[in-house]
Scaffold this motif. Structure first.
Motif, PDB file in Angstrom:
ATOM      1  N   VAL A 160       0.854  -1.192   0.000  1.00 10.39           N
ATOM      2  CA  VAL A 160       0.000   0.000   0.000  1.00 10.39           C
ATOM      3  C   VAL A 160       0.886   1.237   0.000  1.00 10.39           C
ATOM      4  N   GLY A 161       0.506   2.217  -0.793  1.00 15.10           N
ATOM      5  CA  GLY A 161       1.240   3.476  -0.846  1.00 15.10           C
ATOM      6  C   GLY A 161       0.306   4.612  -1.216  1.00 15.10           C
ATOM      7  N   MET A 162       0.800   5.822  -1.073  1.00 13.54           N
ATOM      8  CA  MET A 162       0.035   7.012  -1.447  1.00 13.54           C
ATOM      9  C   MET A 162       0.671   7.620  -2.692  1.00 13.54           C
ATOM     10  N   ILE A 163      -0.166   7.959  -3.684  1.00 10.01           N
ATOM     11  CA  ILE A 163       0.292   8.520  -4.951  1.00 10.01           C
ATOM     12  C   ILE A 163      -0.303   9.913  -5.106  1.00 10.01           C
ATOM     13  N   ASN A 164       0.550  10.870  -5.461  1.00  5.44           N
ATOM     14  CA  ASN A 164       0.083  12.228  -5.703  1.00  5.44           C
ATOM     15  C   ASN A 164       0.879  12.785  -6.879  1.00  5.44           C
ATOM     16  N   GLU A 165       0.400  12.511  -8.082  1.00  2.00           N
ATOM     17  CA  GLU A 165       1.109  12.990  -9.272  1.00  2.00           C
ATOM     18  C   GLU A 165       0.821  14.454  -9.559  1.00  2.00           C
ATOM     19  N   ASP A 166      -0.374  14.930  -9.166  1.00  2.00           N
ATOM     20  CA  ASP A 166      -0.728  16.347  -9.319  1.00  2.00           C
ATOM     21  C   ASP A 166      -0.755  16.943  -7.916  1.00  2.00           C
ATOM     22  N   LYS A 167       0.217  17.740  -7.570  1.00  2.00           N
ATOM     23  CA  LYS A 167       0.408  18.198  -6.195  1.00  2.00           C
ATOM     24  C   LYS A 167      -0.746  19.038  -5.657  1.00  2.00           C
ATOM     25  N   SER A 168      -1.665  19.472  -6.500  1.00  2.09           N
ATOM     26  CA  SER A 168      -2.791  20.259  -6.016  1.00  2.09           C
ATOM     27  C   SER A 168      -3.928  19.368  -5.510  1.00  2.09           C
ATOM     28  N   LEU A 169      -3.879  18.077  -5.789  1.00  3.24           N
ATOM     29  CA  LEU A 169      -4.946  17.160  -5.380  1.00  3.24           C
ATOM     30  C   LEU A 169      -4.526  16.372  -4.145  1.00  3.24           C
ATOM     31  N   GLN A 170      -5.526  15.797  -3.492  1.00  4.75           N
ATOM     32  CA  GLN A 170      -5.254  14.908  -2.370  1.00  4.75           C
ATOM     33  C   GLN A 170      -4.575  13.640  -2.872  1.00  4.75           C
ATOM     34  N   PRO A 171      -3.638  13.087  -2.118  1.00  5.86           N
ATOM     35  CA  PRO A 171      -3.016  11.817  -2.524  1.00  5.86           C
ATOM     36  C   PRO A 171      -4.050  10.696  -2.586  1.00  5.86           C
ATOM     37  N   GLU A 172      -3.820   9.762  -3.503  1.00  6.97           N
ATOM     38  CA  GLU A 172      -4.710   8.611  -3.637  1.00  6.97           C
ATOM     39  C   GLU A 172      -4.005   7.373  -3.104  1.00  6.97           C
ATOM     40  N   LYS A 173      -4.776   6.511  -2.468  1.00 11.25           N
ATOM     41  CA  LYS A 173      -4.233   5.262  -1.939  1.00 11.25           C
ATOM     42  C   LYS A 173      -4.100   4.247  -3.077  1.00 11.25           C
ATOM     43  N   SER A 174      -2.934   3.652  -3.194  1.00 10.79           N
ATOM     44  CA  SER A 174      -2.660   2.659  -4.230  1.00 10.79           C
ATOM     45  C   SER A 174      -2.302   1.332  -3.560  1.00 10.79           C
ATOM     46  N   THR A 175      -2.999   0.270  -3.938  1.00  8.45           N
ATOM     47  CA  THR A 175      -2.735  -1.062  -3.402  1.00  8.45           C
ATOM     48  C   THR A 175      -2.329  -1.971  -4.546  1.00  8.45           C
ATOM     49  N   THR A 176      -1.197  -2.618  -4.393  1.00 12.41           N
ATOM     50  CA  THR A 176      -0.728  -3.587  -5.390  1.00 12.41           C
ATOM     51  C   THR A 176      -0.652  -4.954  -4.732  1.00 12.41           C
ATOM     52  N   ARG A 177      -1.274  -5.928  -5.370  1.00 12.63           N
ATOM     53  CA  ARG A 177      -1.254  -7.311  -4.873  1.00 12.63           C
ATOM     54  C   ARG A 177      -0.482  -8.172  -5.875  1.00 12.63           C
ATOM     55  N   ASP A 178       0.478  -8.922  -5.375  1.00  7.41           N
ATOM     56  CA  ASP A 178       1.300  -9.811  -6.203  1.00  7.41           C
ATOM     57  C   ASP A 178       1.151 -11.235  -5.706  1.00  7.41           C
TER      58      ASP A 178
END
Length: 142
Positions: free
Chosen positions: A37-55
């Motif tokens: 699980v991590g937080m992604i914020n590619e556009d710094k003006s928006l709230q970060p989005e939670k990203s979940t990767t399952r392998d």
């Protein structure tokens, strides 16, 4: 900083080996699963989005051997499967690996040994085309 729990993984495996005179047989199996699980914020003006990767990964190996007093011959094969899924962009990929091998050796006097081997590898899987900054990017393998 934001506390985002959810990183964990599992791993398990089993092996079996048996000798029959000059012959032997070995079987190995293993598997793993992880959740990252991590937080992604590619556009710094928006709230970060939670990203979940399952392998998920699965692996099976087999080896048959003949070992007389003059040397030995080994035949081996393996299969490996890897699957990945990301919640943020619904990008899922899988890859399969197949391996086949032959090893041989002959023992000579004075501690000399002649060895040879051959291996054949195959790979297959899926890929998705995605747009990133207007450029197509291939994720996964095919």
């Amino acid at each position: 900083p934001v506390n985002i729990n959810g990183n964990w993984n599992l791993f398990g495996g089993a092996s079996w080996w048996k000798r029959f005179g000059h012959f032997s047989l070995r079987l190995d199996m293993s598997g793993n699963h992880s959740n990252r699980v991590g937080m992604i914020n590619e556009d710094k003006s928006l709230q970060p989005e939670k990203s979940t990767t399952r392998d998920t990964g699965l692996n099976c190996e087999a080896q048959a051997s003949y070992q007389p007093s003059w040397g030995g011959i080994d035949l081996s094969t393996s299969w490996n499967y890897q699957y990945s899924l990301n919640s943020l962009n619904d990008n899922d990929t899988y890859t399969r690996y197949y391996n086949f091998g032959l090893n041989g050796y002959v023992d000579f006097p004075f501690g000399l040994q002649l060895r040879t081997d051959a291996t054949y590898n195959l790979r297959s899987g899926t890929g998705k085309m995605m747009k990133y900054c207007g450029m197509p990017v291939l994720h996964g393998v095919s």
